[in-house]
Every structure is written in structure tokens, then in C-alpha cells.
Design an enzyme around this catalytic site. Structure first.
Site, PDB file in Angstrom:
ATOM      1  N   ASN A  65       0.922  -1.194  -0.027  1.00 59.32           N
ATOM      2  CA  ASN A  65       0.012  -0.081   0.014  1.00 59.32           C
ATOM      3  C   ASN A  65       1.083   1.118   0.034  1.00 59.32           C
ATOM      4  OD1 ASN A  65      -1.718   2.068   0.499  1.00 59.32           O
ATOM      5  ND2 ASN A  65      -2.751   1.041   2.241  1.00 59.32           N
ATOM      6  N   ARG A 123      -2.867  -2.063  -3.227  1.00 61.53           N
ATOM      7  CA  ARG A 123      -3.909  -1.157  -3.116  1.00 61.53           C
ATOM      8  C   ARG A 123      -3.834   0.031  -4.058  1.00 61.53           C
ATOM      9  NH1 ARG A 123      -5.068   2.999   1.512  1.00 61.53           N
ATOM     10  NH2 ARG A 123      -7.299   3.297   0.871  1.00 61.53           N
ATOM     11  N   HIS A 175     -13.152   2.771   0.586  1.00 60.48           N
ATOM     12  CA  HIS A 175     -13.352   1.715   1.436  1.00 60.48           C
ATOM     13  C   HIS A 175     -13.845   0.775   1.025  1.00 60.48           C
ATOM     14  CE1 HIS A 175     -13.273   5.201   4.862  1.00 60.48           C
ATOM     15  NE2 HIS A 175     -11.997   5.021   4.500  1.00 60.48           N
ATOM     16  N   ARG A 219     -11.811  15.739   7.874  1.00 55.37           N
ATOM     17  CA  ARG A 219     -12.534  16.248   7.040  1.00 55.37           C
ATOM     18  C   ARG A 219     -14.066  16.460   7.489  1.00 55.37           C
ATOM     19  NH1 ARG A 219     -11.473  10.729   3.613  1.00 55.37           N
ATOM     20  NH2 ARG A 219      -9.363  10.613   4.908  1.00 55.37           N
ATOM     21  N   GLU A 268      -8.418  -5.237   5.522  1.00 56.29           N
ATOM     22  CA  GLU A 268      -8.338  -5.125   3.942  1.00 56.29           C
ATOM     23  C   GLU A 268      -7.252  -5.653   3.226  1.00 56.29           C
ATOM     24  OE1 GLU A 268      -9.455  -0.471   3.461  1.00 56.29           O
ATOM     25  OE2 GLU A 268      -8.824  -1.054   5.418  1.00 56.29           O
TER      26      GLU A 268
END
Ligand code: AMP
Length: 399
Positions: free
Chosen positions: A7, A90, A179, A240, A383
Site C-alpha cells: 500500500n 492497493r 473503503h 474532513r 483490507e
């Protein structure tokens, strides 16, 4: 079969080696500050930590150090890279090109490149990781697993924005969602946990971490999700803002004389928990401050709870009901208080939490009360395992 999972970020590279015979993790590593003074590599093998600091100017040098650490006679887990069958990467944004994970070839790299305008920060970094690995391991089959591909099953009424349609047709401006690997994993795992078939279930998955998104999974496929063209939309997050009235941006920009880049920096990096509470982007700090009576911290928590409740009710309405709600990621797995606040007062929907069972962190657990019609689950996400499984499957097809 052993799989390496990579990743890559703009200045970081996370990696894992998984043994697919029992899906166990053999090694985990993190390389930070690539191209910045102070580069370092941290690797954990069987609880034992190993760290080295040395200059790594780019992702190629970082990949070489990753291989060196993995094959190190004292701290490594493999004798040579021959022990690794394939590499899974990823990739954040697959656009409309990728509806599933894909073997990496020239065409795939070109397609990831063509999606850069949709993810200008993430896709170039992911590509750097892919290219570096291809350079240092040219013979290894590689697979790209996209954050967005699980959501490609959304119908147009879920993914279109109310702009003139030409913005979708010309620029592909639409909801993509993120996600996806996490929502895919926890919805499937949730069904398995209950001994049920995904095709019989309406599931709402709540991935709540530094970034948060909610997803409606109807009969095993994503039919709606809270993040949008970018990961900025949806509920309040660490830094965010989540969804805001777009016209508020013009109001702020005009009154404070700031441009759109600065405004987006504020929305992405200075809002959310951090901006509202004034305390921190981290849930633990915000919860602590709220307990100590900080009103701004409390209202930030209340905003997140309200946001999640709204999505749960909305997605139940879209699917004609809900059978299972899953909580995952840093906050979803580890904050009983947040889960209780979200699920309280929702008995009208057949949702009833068992407060005792809910006192759990990071462990697969059914937290629903006996009389709850809706099953409420905590499922730790994984993940990397999804990336490893997809990589194994696609590489096996090659043989
Ligand atoms: P993630 O992005 O999935 O790593 O999640 C990070 C978020 O999870 C941060 O806001 C953390 O504060 C939160 N988190 C991690 N552990 C806990 C905990 N024990 N209680 C509450 N929040 C937690």
C-alpha cells in the site's frame, strides 16, 4: 502460497506478507519519509520489532529495503523473494474502468494513470509503488485491488449528482465511494458470522476511522455509499468536514478572500473532529475532552452520531429494511460509547443494542439484544486479507 501486499502513499509504503495456506500474517512493515530526511523502515515479525533508519530517496529504494528486510536472516520471514508468489497492490481510484481486482499489465497501468484526475493525490502514489515493485521484482505477477470497485454496482440514482448530466458524461463526475475492500470484507464476514447467505441480507456497514463511510449492501452488492467523487463527502471525519452546502464555500471564500485550493485544504485537513472540537482529529482525545466538559468536543461527537443515524435510516429506506448493521475500523471497532449512542433510540426500526455485549473492542461480536430484529455486529476489518485473497485468485487463474 505467500503473497506480498503493498500500500504505497506519496512518502510511505506499507507492506505485509501473508501465508495463504492459513491466511496468517507473517510480517508487517511500514516505510516512512521516503524522499524526505529521516527515512525509516519498521518491520514486525511475530511480535518482534525491527527498525532501521537510512536514506531512501524514492519508492524504488524503499522497495529494495523492503525486500532486504523481508529476507534478512535475523529479522526476515523468507529466504528469498522466490518464496513470494505474487504481489497485491492497493489502488485508491479505479474510476469506472475497474469493477473488480485486475492483473497488472501495461493496459492496467495506463488505465490507473487515466484515473489520476479523479484522485490526484492517491493514484500517482499507488502507481509509484507498482512501478517500483515491477522494477525490483520484474517477474512477479502483480494485482491491483481498488477501493472503488466494490461500489461500481451502484445504480445511477445513487451515483449521479444533481449537476447538468454533461458533467457526468464529459468529466465522469459522479459518486465513486471508497473503503470498498473494507465494506466488502465486513459485509461478507458478517453474513458468515451469522451463518447466513449474503443474498438473503440487507446489510449496512459503518466503516468509522480517521476517514469514515457508510455503505448499503443489498444481497451482497453495494447499492449506495456515503463518500462521493472524493473521500470528502459523507459523515464528519477526523479532519474532513463530510457533506456541506456547496454554497457555504462561496460565502466563506468571498468573506475571507481565500481561493478554492485553500478552501479545500480547510475542508480536508482542518475540519471534522479537529475543526469542530478544536481539540484533536483523534476520537480518543475528543471523547476525553467531552467527558471533561468540553462543549465543542461533545457537539463534534453528537454530529458524527447524528450523521451515522441518518445514513442508517436512509439506507434502510432504500433497501426496504435492514437485517444487519456492522461496525468496523478504528472507531467502529473500539468505541462502545459511539456504537451505543448511534444505536440508541432506534428501537422503532427493530434495532436494540445489548449494552453488556457492546463492551467490546476489536473483536468479532454480536452486540444485539435478544429482542433486536436487526443483528448488530462488530467485525474488525481486514483490507489486506481481501487484497491477498484477490491476488491469490487471479494469480491461480494464470497457472
Ligand atoms: P483508523 O483510521 O481505522 O485507524 O481509525 C482511527 C480512529 O480510531 C481514530 O479516531 C482513533 O481515535 C480511533 N480509535 C482507535 N482506538 C480507539 C479506542 N480505543 N476508542 C475510541 N476510538 C479509538
Amino acid at each position: 502460497m505467500k503473497i506480498l501486499i503493498v500500500n504505497a502513499g506519496s512518502s510511505s509504503l506499507k507492506y505485509q506478507v501473508m501465508d495463504m495456506t492459513d491466511e496468517s500474517t507473517l510480517a508487517k512493515g511500514l516505510i516512512e519519509r521516503i524522499g524526505i530526511p529521516g527515512s525509516c523502515l519498521k518491520q514486525t515479525v511475530g511480535g518482534e520489532k525491527y527498525m532501521i533508519e537510512l536514506p531512501m530517496n524514492d519508492h524504488i529504494e524503499a522497495s529494495k529495503q523492503m525486500i532486504k528486510a523481508l529476507t534478512d536472516p535475523d529479522h526476515g520471514v523468507i529466504k528469498s523473494m522466490d518464496d513470494i508468489s505474487a504481489v497485491g497492490h492497493r489502488v485508491v481510484q479505479g474510476g469506472e474502468t475497474f469493477t473488480t481486482s485486475t492483473l497488472i499489465d501495461e493496459a492496467c497501468i495506463e488505465a490507473i494513470k487515466s484515473n489520476i484526475p479523479l484522485a490526484p493525490l492517491h493514484n500517482p502514489a499507488n502507481l509509484m509503488g507498482i512501478k517500483a515493485c515491477l522494477q525490483v521484482m520484474p517477474d512477479k505477477p502483480m494485482v491491483a485491488v481498488f477501493d472503488t470497485s466494490f461500489h461500481q454496482t451502484m445504480p445511477p440514482q445513487a451515483y449521479l449528482y444533481g449537476f447538468p448530466i454533461e458533467y457526468y458524461e464529459r468529466l465522469r463526475v459522479r459518486r465513486y465511494g471508497f473503503h470498498g475492500t473494507s465494506h466488502r470484507y465486513v459485509s461478507k464476514r458478517g453474513a458468515q458470522f451469522l451463518g447466513k447467505d449474503m443474498r438473503d441480507l440487507r446489510i449496512i456497514t459503518c466503516h468509522l476511522g480517521n476517514g469514515s463511510s457508510i455503505c448499503a449492501v443489498d444481497k451482497g452488492i453495494s447499492v449506495d455509499t456515503s463518500m462521493g467523487l472524493t473521500p470528502l463527502e459523507g459523515v464528519l471525519m477526523g479532519t474532513r468536514s463530510g457533506t456541506v452546502d456547496p454554497a457555504a464555500l462561496q460565502f466563506i471564500m468571498k468573506s475571507d478572500n481565500i481561493d478554492i485550493d485553500e478552501m479545500l485544504e480547510i475542508l480536508n485537513k482542518k475540519s471534522g473532529f479537529l475543526g469542530v472540537s478544536g481539540v484533536s482529529s483523534d476520537m480518543r482525545d475528543v471523547e476525553k475532552a467531552a467527558e471533561e466538559g468540553n462543549k465543542h468536543a461533545q457537539v463534534a461527537l453528537d454530529m458524527l452520531v447524528r450523521g451515522i443515524k441518518k445514513y442508517i435510516a436512509a439506507y434502510a429506506a432504500i433497501m426496504g429494511g435492514v437485517d444487519v448493521i456492522v461496525f468496523t475500523a478504528g472507531i467502529g471497532e473500539n468505541s462502545p460509547e459511539l456504537r451505543e449512542a448511534v444505536l440508541s433510540g432506534m428501537e422503532f426500526m427493530g434495532i436494540s443494542i445489548d449494552r453488556e455485549k457492546n463492551r467490546v473492542r476489536g473483536k468479532e461480536t454480536d452486540i444485539s439484544a435478544e429482542n433486536s430484529r436487526v443483528k448488530l455486529l462488530v467485525i474488525p476489518t481486514n483490507e489486506e486479507l481481501v487484497i491477498a485473497r484477490d491476488t491469490k485468485e487471479l494469480v491461480s487463474e494464470l497457472a
